[in-house]
Design an enzyme around this catalytic site. Structure first.
Site, PDB file in Angstrom:
ATOM      1  N   LYS A 120       0.828  -1.206   0.000  1.00  0.00           N
ATOM      2  CA  LYS A 120       0.000   0.000   0.000  1.00  0.00           C
ATOM      3  C   LYS A 120       0.863   1.257   0.000  1.00  0.00           C
ATOM      4  O   LYS A 120       0.624   2.189  -0.778  1.00  0.00           O
ATOM      5  CB  LYS A 120      -0.938   0.007   1.208  1.00  0.00           C
ATOM      6  CG  LYS A 120      -1.905   1.181   1.225  1.00  0.00           C
ATOM      7  CD  LYS A 120      -2.755   1.183   2.479  1.00  0.00           C
ATOM      8  CE  LYS A 120      -1.965   1.635   3.680  1.00  0.00           C
ATOM      9  NZ  LYS A 120      -2.808   1.807   4.885  1.00  0.00           N
ATOM     10  N   ASP A 138      -6.575   0.993   1.005  1.00  0.00           N
ATOM     11  CA  ASP A 138      -6.651   1.088   2.458  1.00  0.00           C
ATOM     12  C   ASP A 138      -8.045   0.655   2.891  1.00  0.00           C
ATOM     13  O   ASP A 138      -8.801   0.075   2.110  1.00  0.00           O
ATOM     14  CB  ASP A 138      -6.324   2.513   2.920  1.00  0.00           C
ATOM     15  CG  ASP A 138      -7.351   3.531   2.434  1.00  0.00           C
ATOM     16  OD1 ASP A 138      -8.268   3.166   1.661  1.00  0.00           O
ATOM     17  OD2 ASP A 138      -7.240   4.709   2.826  1.00  0.00           O
TER      18      ASP A 138
END
Length: 214
Positions: A120, A138
């Site tokens: 991420k 997320d």
């Protein structure tokens, strides 16, 4: 969600916010990397509060290393998990100096090799700093992918891959910003504000939240 609905979904978000930006504050690629690393399980507001002080004192890998871990912790102790994050950031800075001449690398493989930098975080840096069409999934993107029907998946990676497949290329570079902001301020976890959502008419969520009584 159908291709036509997806097109309308992103066209609507773009019309409302043509140039979306991350809410993390930074003035260099290294500052962005450090801020994203520190933001895990923390709010952007909280990270910005800490980095406003930190980046005045130390805004390069060399200057962070000069602080030492205890010195770094004093700047970021208001952030959750600050001790482990300080350790990871120190290790990352050492690798940047030793392996990359103090510069942030531009490849996913090199970014993910840095301590505290997962997929991420690498996606955020690649997208925000280098303009690559990546998708940093997320909690907001994971929720929206499933709730709206845009990209249902059981894991963040599955949602990421479906988003990359389904979002029209013209929207891709800015898409994760639109989705994060939409999830943060409109399509919230506990009570999505469907009554003021600009894309509610094309969203696949069937349990629309009614307009609250005033």
């Amino acid at each position: 969600m159908t291709p036509a609905a997806i097109e309308t979904f992103f066209a609507t978000l773009r019309a409302a916010n043509p140039h979306p930006q991350t809410e993390l504050e930074f003035s260099s690629v290294f500052e962005l990397l450090a801020a994203v690393l520190l933001s895990a399980q923390a709010t952007d507001v909280g990270v910005n509060k800490a980095t406003r002080r930190l980046f005045v004192a130390a805004n390069t890998p060399q200057k962070i290393l000069a602080l030492g871990q205890e010195g770094l912790e004093q700047y970021i102790k208001t952030i959750g998990l600050y001790r482990s994050k300080a350790k990871h950031l120190m290790q990352t800075c050492q690798m940047l100096v030793d392996l990359h001449g103090g510069q942030v690398p531009r490849t996913r493989e090199a970014l993910e090799a840095l301590p505290g930098v997962g997929r991420k975080t690498a996606n955020v840096v690649l997208n925000v700093a280098f303009g690559e069409p990546t998708m940093a999934v997320d909690t907001h993107l994971f929720r929206l992918g499933n709730r709206t029907g845009l990209a249902p998946g059981k894991t963040p990676l599955e949602v990421e891959r479906k988003l990359l497949q389904r979002i029209p290329p013209v929207y891709m570079v800015d898409a994760h910003h639109w989705l994060i902001l939409h999830g943060r301020y409109v399509c919230q976890a506990r009570k999505p504000m469907c009554w003021q959502c600009g894309v509610a008419r094309v969203c696949g969520y069937t349990l629309k939240t009614p307009t609250p009584n005033r």
